[in-house]
Scaffold this active site. Sequence first.
Site, PDB file in Angstrom:
ATOM      1  N   LYS A  22      52.785  79.424  47.929  1.00  0.00           N
ATOM      2  CA  LYS A  22      53.227  79.706  48.524  1.00  0.00           C
ATOM      3  C   LYS A  22      52.404  78.561  49.373  1.00  0.00           C
ATOM      4  O   LYS A  22      53.264  77.474  49.676  1.00  0.00           O
ATOM      5  CB  LYS A  22      53.300  80.921  49.155  1.00  0.00           C
ATOM      6  CG  LYS A  22      53.450  80.987  50.648  1.00  0.00           C
ATOM      7  CD  LYS A  22      52.740  81.664  51.107  1.00  0.00           C
ATOM      8  CE  LYS A  22      51.290  81.889  51.931  1.00  0.00           C
ATOM      9  NZ  LYS A  22      50.998  81.332  53.076  1.00  0.00           N
ATOM     10  N   ASN A  23      50.836  78.162  49.376  1.00  0.00           N
ATOM     11  CA  ASN A  23      50.560  76.906  50.009  1.00  0.00           C
ATOM     12  C   ASN A  23      51.135  75.603  49.150  1.00  0.00           C
ATOM     13  O   ASN A  23      50.988  74.912  50.153  1.00  0.00           O
ATOM     14  CB  ASN A  23      49.646  77.429  49.831  1.00  0.00           C
ATOM     15  CG  ASN A  23      49.058  78.256  50.653  1.00  0.00           C
ATOM     16  OD1 ASN A  23      50.056  79.078  51.674  1.00  0.00           O
ATOM     17  ND2 ASN A  23      47.789  78.882  51.216  1.00  0.00           N
ATOM     18  N   ARG A  94      53.156  79.839  60.847  1.00  0.00           N
ATOM     19  CA  ARG A  94      52.274  78.430  61.195  1.00  0.00           C
ATOM     20  C   ARG A  94      53.023  77.694  60.822  1.00  0.00           C
ATOM     21  O   ARG A  94      52.073  77.073  61.122  1.00  0.00           O
ATOM     22  CB  ARG A  94      50.525  79.289  61.820  1.00  0.00           C
ATOM     23  CG  ARG A  94      50.630  80.288  62.053  1.00  0.00           C
ATOM     24  CD  ARG A  94      49.155  80.604  62.252  1.00  0.00           C
ATOM     25  NE  ARG A  94      48.158  79.174  62.597  1.00  0.00           N
ATOM     26  CZ  ARG A  94      48.431  78.697  63.725  1.00  0.00           C
ATOM     27  NH1 ARG A  94      47.974  79.152  64.819  1.00  0.00           N
ATOM     28  NH2 ARG A  94      47.610  77.409  64.238  1.00  0.00           N
ATOM     29  N   CYS A 118      46.106  83.698  65.904  1.00  0.00           N
ATOM     30  CA  CYS A 118      46.988  84.627  65.304  1.00  0.00           C
ATOM     31  C   CYS A 118      45.388  85.984  64.986  1.00  0.00           C
ATOM     32  O   CYS A 118      44.792  85.693  65.345  1.00  0.00           O
ATOM     33  CB  CYS A 118      47.597  84.459  63.875  1.00  0.00           C
ATOM     34  SG  CYS A 118      46.205  83.607  62.728  1.00  0.00           S
ATOM     35  N   ARG A 123      43.950  79.272  66.138  1.00  0.00           N
ATOM     36  CA  ARG A 123      43.445  78.394  65.074  1.00  0.00           C
ATOM     37  C   ARG A 123      44.607  76.840  65.616  1.00  0.00           C
ATOM     38  O   ARG A 123      45.497  76.807  65.890  1.00  0.00           O
ATOM     39  CB  ARG A 123      44.990  78.931  63.950  1.00  0.00           C
ATOM     40  CG  ARG A 123      44.260  79.714  63.449  1.00  0.00           C
ATOM     41  CD  ARG A 123      45.173  80.859  62.164  1.00  0.00           C
ATOM     42  NE  ARG A 123      45.344  79.123  61.132  1.00  0.00           N
ATOM     43  CZ  ARG A 123      45.938  80.243  60.009  1.00  0.00           C
ATOM     44  NH1 ARG A 123      47.013  81.260  60.026  1.00  0.00           N
ATOM     45  NH2 ARG A 123      46.343  79.180  58.785  1.00  0.00           N
ATOM     46  N   ASP A 126      44.500  70.344  66.654  1.00  0.00           N
ATOM     47  CA  ASP A 126      43.696  69.302  67.157  1.00  0.00           C
ATOM     48  C   ASP A 126      43.859  67.953  66.094  1.00  0.00           C
ATOM     49  O   ASP A 126      44.172  67.195  66.389  1.00  0.00           O
ATOM     50  CB  ASP A 126      42.768  69.378  67.708  1.00  0.00           C
ATOM     51  CG  ASP A 126      41.417  70.379  67.113  1.00  0.00           C
ATOM     52  OD1 ASP A 126      42.299  71.183  66.670  1.00  0.00           O
ATOM     53  OD2 ASP A 126      40.444  69.548  66.652  1.00  0.00           O
ATOM     54  N   LEU A 127      43.579  68.136  64.979  1.00  0.00           N
ATOM     55  CA  LEU A 127      42.974  67.441  63.527  1.00  0.00           C
ATOM     56  C   LEU A 127      44.685  66.920  63.463  1.00  0.00           C
ATOM     57  O   LEU A 127      44.792  65.604  62.925  1.00  0.00           O
ATOM     58  CB  LEU A 127      42.438  68.082  62.265  1.00  0.00           C
ATOM     59  CG  LEU A 127      41.019  68.567  62.984  1.00  0.00           C
ATOM     60  CD1 LEU A 127      40.522  69.480  61.365  1.00  0.00           C
ATOM     61  CD2 LEU A 127      40.157  67.001  63.237  1.00  0.00           C
ATOM     62  N   ASP A 309      41.115  82.284  51.896  1.00  0.00           N
ATOM     63  CA  ASP A 309      41.648  83.092  51.702  1.00  0.00           C
ATOM     64  C   ASP A 309      41.621  85.189  50.540  1.00  0.00           C
ATOM     65  O   ASP A 309      42.468  85.465  50.406  1.00  0.00           O
ATOM     66  CB  ASP A 309      43.412  82.337  50.477  1.00  0.00           C
ATOM     67  CG  ASP A 309      44.008  82.103  52.359  1.00  0.00           C
ATOM     68  OD1 ASP A 309      43.393  82.289  53.273  1.00  0.00           O
ATOM     69  OD2 ASP A 309      44.920  81.282  51.663  1.00  0.00           O
ATOM     70  N   ILE A 331      35.104  79.614  57.333  1.00  0.00           N
ATOM     71  CA  ILE A 331      36.450  78.700  58.084  1.00  0.00           C
ATOM     72  C   ILE A 331      36.821  79.400  59.366  1.00  0.00           C
ATOM     73  O   ILE A 331      37.337  78.586  59.751  1.00  0.00           O
ATOM     74  CB  ILE A 331      37.302  78.940  56.529  1.00  0.00           C
ATOM     75  CG1 ILE A 331      36.898  78.729  54.874  1.00  0.00           C
ATOM     76  CG2 ILE A 331      39.114  77.803  57.135  1.00  0.00           C
ATOM     77  CD1 ILE A 331      36.687  77.275  55.514  1.00  0.00           C
ATOM     78  N   ARG A 401      55.189  88.052  52.700  1.00  0.00           N
ATOM     79  CA  ARG A 401      54.396  86.666  53.466  1.00  0.00           C
ATOM     80  C   ARG A 401      54.098  85.570  52.289  1.00  0.00           C
ATOM     81  O   ARG A 401      54.906  84.668  51.786  1.00  0.00           O
ATOM     82  CB  ARG A 401      54.257  86.408  54.017  1.00  0.00           C
ATOM     83  CG  ARG A 401      54.588  86.917  55.841  1.00  0.00           C
ATOM     84  CD  ARG A 401      53.670  86.744  56.911  1.00  0.00           C
ATOM     85  NE  ARG A 401      53.348  85.360  56.630  1.00  0.00           N
ATOM     86  CZ  ARG A 401      52.444  84.686  57.185  1.00  0.00           C
ATOM     87  NH1 ARG A 401      51.010  85.798  57.285  1.00  0.00           N
ATOM     88  NH2 ARG A 401      51.968  83.678  56.572  1.00  0.00           N
TER      89      ARG A 401
HETATM   90  C1  UD1 Z   1      45.820  76.618  54.835  1.00  0.00           C
HETATM   91  C2  UD1 Z   1      46.797  77.745  54.507  1.00  0.00           C
HETATM   92  C3  UD1 Z   1      45.751  79.492  54.785  1.00  0.00           C
HETATM   93  C4  UD1 Z   1      44.006  78.600  54.353  1.00  0.00           C
HETATM   94  C5  UD1 Z   1      43.637  77.023  55.160  1.00  0.00           C
HETATM   95  C6  UD1 Z   1      42.366  77.119  54.998  1.00  0.00           C
HETATM   96  C7  UD1 Z   1      48.834  76.780  53.891  1.00  0.00           C
HETATM   97  C8  UD1 Z   1      50.064  77.142  54.526  1.00  0.00           C
HETATM   98  N1  UD1 Z   1      47.620  77.736  54.532  1.00  0.00           N
HETATM   99  O1  UD1 Z   1      45.727  76.400  56.563  1.00  0.00           O
HETATM  100  O2  UD1 Z   1      46.419  79.368  53.761  1.00  0.00           O
HETATM  101  O3  UD1 Z   1      43.863  79.885  54.722  1.00  0.00           O
HETATM  102  O4  UD1 Z   1      44.239  76.259  54.982  1.00  0.00           O
HETATM  103  O5  UD1 Z   1      41.739  77.163  53.168  1.00  0.00           O
HETATM  104  O6  UD1 Z   1      48.398  75.799  53.647  1.00  0.00           O
HETATM  105  N2  UD1 Z   1      40.909  73.650  62.283  1.00  0.00           N
HETATM  106  C9  UD1 Z   1      40.663  72.995  63.592  1.00  0.00           C
HETATM  107  N3  UD1 Z   1      41.496  71.693  64.394  1.00  0.00           N
HETATM  108  C10 UD1 Z   1      42.794  71.738  63.671  1.00  0.00           C
HETATM  109  C11 UD1 Z   1      43.259  72.351  61.775  1.00  0.00           C
HETATM  110  C12 UD1 Z   1      42.659  73.310  61.404  1.00  0.00           C
HETATM  111  O7  UD1 Z   1      40.255  73.329  64.235  1.00  0.00           O
HETATM  112  O8  UD1 Z   1      43.568  70.998  64.143  1.00  0.00           O
HETATM  113  C13 UD1 Z   1      40.372  73.887  61.783  1.00  0.00           C
HETATM  114  C14 UD1 Z   1      41.422  75.988  61.909  1.00  0.00           C
HETATM  115  O9  UD1 Z   1      40.674  76.407  62.540  1.00  0.00           O
HETATM  116  C15 UD1 Z   1      39.931  76.336  60.558  1.00  0.00           C
HETATM  117  C16 UD1 Z   1      39.734  75.002  59.502  1.00  0.00           C
HETATM  118  O10 UD1 Z   1      39.940  73.830  60.633  1.00  0.00           O
HETATM  119  O11 UD1 Z   1      39.216  77.249  60.627  1.00  0.00           O
HETATM  120  C17 UD1 Z   1      40.367  74.992  58.059  1.00  0.00           C
HETATM  121  O12 UD1 Z   1      41.860  75.374  58.966  1.00  0.00           O
HETATM  122  P1  UD1 Z   1      43.027  74.454  58.327  1.00  0.00           P
HETATM  123  O13 UD1 Z   1      42.578  73.823  56.496  1.00  0.00           O
HETATM  124  O14 UD1 Z   1      43.847  73.779  59.144  1.00  0.00           O
HETATM  125  O15 UD1 Z   1      43.910  75.541  57.658  1.00  0.00           O
HETATM  126  P2  UD1 Z   1      46.174  75.310  57.306  1.00  0.00           P
HETATM  127  O16 UD1 Z   1      45.939  74.314  57.381  1.00  0.00           O
HETATM  128  O17 UD1 Z   1      45.801  75.581  58.174  1.00  0.00           O
END
Ligand code: UD1
Length: 422
Positions: A22-23, A94, A118, A123, A126-127, A309, A331, A401
């Site tokens: 899925k991811n 998301r 969520c 979540r 910013d990045l 996950d 994470i 999902r």
């Molecule tokens: C993806 C996966 C999700 C998995 C996660 C971590 C998909 C569709 N989803 O989610 O299943 O649990 O990776 O392996 O691929 N963060 C920030 N700022 C940002 C973005 C993220 O601080 O702008 C933080 C998040 O809150 C979290 C960490 O970075 O603590 C990792 O999140 P991220 O890798 O971005 O998760 P997703 O890509 O949303």
Amino acid sequence: MDKIVLEGGTQLRGEVELSGAKNAALPILSATILSDSTSVIHRVPNLQDIRTMVTILESLGAVVDWDKDQGTIQVDPKNINKEEAPYELVKKMRASICFLGPLIGRLGKARVSMPGGCVIGPRPVDLHLKGLECLNVKISIEQGYICAETEELRGNEIFLGGRFGSSVLATANVMMAAVRAKGLTIIESAACEPEIENLAHFLMKMGADIEGAGTHVIKIRGVDSLHGAEHTVIPDRIEAGTFMIAAAMTRGDVLIKGVDMAMLHGVNDKLAQAGVKLERKDGNVRVTVPNDLSVVDVITLPYPGFPTDLQAQMMGLMSVTNGISVITEKIYPERFMHVAELNRMAASISLEGQSAIVKGVKHLNGAPVMASDLRASAALVLAGLVADGSTEVHRVYHIDRGYENIEEKLSKLGAKIQRVKE
Ligand code: UD1
């Protein structure tokens, strides 16, 4: 709303075939809009999140043809003419945020509803925004929407490390915009998850120039145009890990087919330490438990560490393994909604900040439990497989999902599981 009803106590035995990840499928499908000719994506799982993705693609103006039996989706993005991913769809998933990069790459603008927090905790995005701003994109937040616009995408050096390490979808978004930027983009502290590498392979087939995907430094030289391409999604490593843990919990004997063990080093290592035997053969892996299992401590980390996950499922395994283990979530520090539900089934787990202290018990008891999120619901299903008596898992739309035909796959392995309409 459906519920899943399980009778515990059967050892899982037999073979199971993995679905596409899925991811990986989600960002790949969003990337199809970067070209204006048709792409064909194979091994796409039939899941609620993919259905949401298809609805968004259609709402943007793409023509989508989904052969669910073959697992193939064809996307014709010629008439993409809208730049908005609306709240009604983003709130369901998301990962809709991964339209931000492709819309900017294709139309020079995007309006994507801001995803909220969520159940697994805050979540932030910013990045994503920082990365795109470095590519000369102007961003504002208006009435809950991320509004992005650029006259010209320009390559840059971008550091994408955050408080919790790298971000998977921020890396995907920046990469998908940078393929259309002028000049060279270097992403430092990029996520190196296999799903990012799979996305990069698809973009390269579309004509993108990318080096280093799968490592922490990705170099992208922008190109003027991209064309449609044909691509196959990688097998789902989280589904693979879930079945490995299920086989171990039930002391079963399961052959998982089509699994790429190179993507599962962090998981293999912990399962092997716990005493689970993993035998690789011709792209398959046989999972057995020859002796008693031992407890192991687990820390979730970005790839190639133990994936967040699979944290809930691993906690399920440790809750029926003799001894005390500590599971630390690095994470998503609040991703522990399954703890209270597992304890309702007579597990003995207490929370200490970002760690769960799991005291193995001899038996879990079946109980009605509530799924709170996708992976927590998988952990409750696994717990139900070994619990005494009957377990009802409510709110199973979470599991739909992310797990394709979960009850069918588990039934074939001998589990007593059925879906009941409520
Ligand atoms: C993806 C996966 C999700 C998995 C996660 C971590 C998909 C569709 N989803 O989610 O299943 O649990 O990776 O392996 O691929 N963060 C920030 N700022 C940002 C973005 C993220 O601080 O702008 C933080 C998040 O809150 C979290 C960490 O970075 O603590 C990792 O999140 P991220 O890798 O971005 O998760 P997703 O890509 O949303």
